[in-house]
Write a protein that holds these residues in place. Structure first.
Motif, PDB file in Angstrom:
ATOM      1  N   HIS A 124     -66.059  37.374  88.533  1.00  0.00           N
ATOM      2  CA  HIS A 124     -65.532  38.843  87.240  1.00  0.00           C
ATOM      3  C   HIS A 124     -63.691  38.047  87.176  1.00  0.00           C
ATOM      4  O   HIS A 124     -63.290  37.838  88.144  1.00  0.00           O
ATOM      5  N   ALA A 125     -63.888  37.440  86.555  1.00  0.00           N
ATOM      6  CA  ALA A 125     -62.090  36.899  86.690  1.00  0.00           C
ATOM      7  C   ALA A 125     -61.804  37.339  85.084  1.00  0.00           C
ATOM      8  O   ALA A 125     -61.770  37.573  84.051  1.00  0.00           O
ATOM      9  N   PRO A 126     -59.823  37.380  85.189  1.00  0.00           N
ATOM     10  CA  PRO A 126     -59.267  38.458  84.373  1.00  0.00           C
ATOM     11  C   PRO A 126     -59.171  37.382  82.892  1.00  0.00           C
ATOM     12  O   PRO A 126     -58.150  36.699  82.538  1.00  0.00           O
ATOM     13  N   GLY A 127     -60.512  36.668  82.301  1.00  0.00           N
ATOM     14  CA  GLY A 127     -59.842  36.075  81.200  1.00  0.00           C
ATOM     15  C   GLY A 127     -59.681  34.566  81.268  1.00  0.00           C
ATOM     16  O   GLY A 127     -59.828  34.163  82.051  1.00  0.00           O
ATOM     17  N   ASN A 128     -59.198  34.241  80.119  1.00  0.00           N
ATOM     18  CA  ASN A 128     -58.682  32.770  79.766  1.00  0.00           C
ATOM     19  C   ASN A 128     -57.620  31.962  80.922  1.00  0.00           C
ATOM     20  O   ASN A 128     -56.290  32.866  80.438  1.00  0.00           O
ATOM     21  N   LEU A 129     -57.701  31.410  81.733  1.00  0.00           N
ATOM     22  CA  LEU A 129     -56.209  31.107  82.672  1.00  0.00           C
ATOM     23  C   LEU A 129     -55.685  29.685  81.685  1.00  0.00           C
ATOM     24  O   LEU A 129     -56.861  29.223  81.496  1.00  0.00           O
ATOM     25  N   THR A 130     -54.215  29.622  81.838  1.00  0.00           N
ATOM     26  CA  THR A 130     -53.814  28.454  81.206  1.00  0.00           C
ATOM     27  C   THR A 130     -54.337  27.928  81.848  1.00  0.00           C
ATOM     28  O   THR A 130     -54.116  27.908  83.367  1.00  0.00           O
ATOM     29  N   ASP A 131     -53.739  26.152  82.005  1.00  0.00           N
ATOM     30  CA  ASP A 131     -53.692  25.270  82.783  1.00  0.00           C
ATOM     31  C   ASP A 131     -52.856  25.515  83.698  1.00  0.00           C
ATOM     32  O   ASP A 131     -52.710  24.838  84.735  1.00  0.00           O
ATOM     33  N   GLU A 132     -51.446  26.004  83.427  1.00  0.00           N
ATOM     34  CA  GLU A 132     -50.603  26.266  84.866  1.00  0.00           C
ATOM     35  C   GLU A 132     -51.659  27.605  85.670  1.00  0.00           C
ATOM     36  O   GLU A 132     -51.238  26.915  87.115  1.00  0.00           O
ATOM     37  N   GLU A 133     -51.681  28.218  85.223  1.00  0.00           N
ATOM     38  CA  GLU A 133     -52.559  29.222  86.692  1.00  0.00           C
ATOM     39  C   GLU A 133     -53.980  28.332  86.923  1.00  0.00           C
ATOM     40  O   GLU A 133     -54.044  28.881  87.566  1.00  0.00           O
TER      41      GLU A 133
END
Length: 162
Positions: A124-133
């Protein structure tokens, strides 16, 4: 696991590092699952059709993954993907699929074979991650790995000196 050609233990270790990150919770590791389900009905194509009328999971699988032009007595589908697509809990779907071999379909004496394959990791991941994340998560994982290797090296040196 097979697609990546990396041992299961290495993948689990890297996912655990991301889960245990002290700065940010990147993900929550769940139990690994075999993600593909293969159903074979010994009563022929009519048996699979009757099974689909009794089990919503099979009905959805036939709708999304079967070639309706070619009647068949079996279907193979990614049940994790199907559960996600339908908004269902994959663990409940797997339990229901396991129970299909006990299901009695009127008019059919033969049973249903249910098999699972293709190990996959469930997180389970907290939503979409940005490229930086994503880059930050990668760097933190590498840092944890380097610290772990350093601790192993220090332990090995101190053990060899005894």
């Amino acid at each position: 696991v097979n697609t990546m050609d990396v041992p299961e233990e290495n993948i689990t270790t890297m996912l655990t590092y991301l889960e245990m990150c002290p700065f940010r919770s990147w993900l929550k590791l769940q139990q690994p699952l075999k993600s593909t389900c293969h159903i074979q009905c010994y009563g022929g194509p009519a048996h699979l059709t009757a099974l689909a009328q009794e089990a919503a999971t099979i009905l959805a699988a036939v709708r999304f993954y079967a070639d309706l032009e070619q009647p068949t007595n079996e279907i193979q589908f990614p049940y994790i993907e199907l559960a996600s697509r339908m908004g269902w809990d994959p663990y409940i779907v797997k339990r229901e699929l396991h129970e299909l071999d006990q299901l009695v379909i009127p008019g059919f004496k033969s049973s249903v074979l249910v098999e699972f394959k293709d190990l996959s990791f469930h997180v389970h991941a907290p939503g979409n991650l940005t490229d930086e994340e994503v880059d930050e998560a990668r760097e933190e994982t590498l840092t944890f790995l380097e610290i772990g290797l350093l601790k192993i090296s220090i332990f090995s040196l101190s053990s060899s000196e005894m």
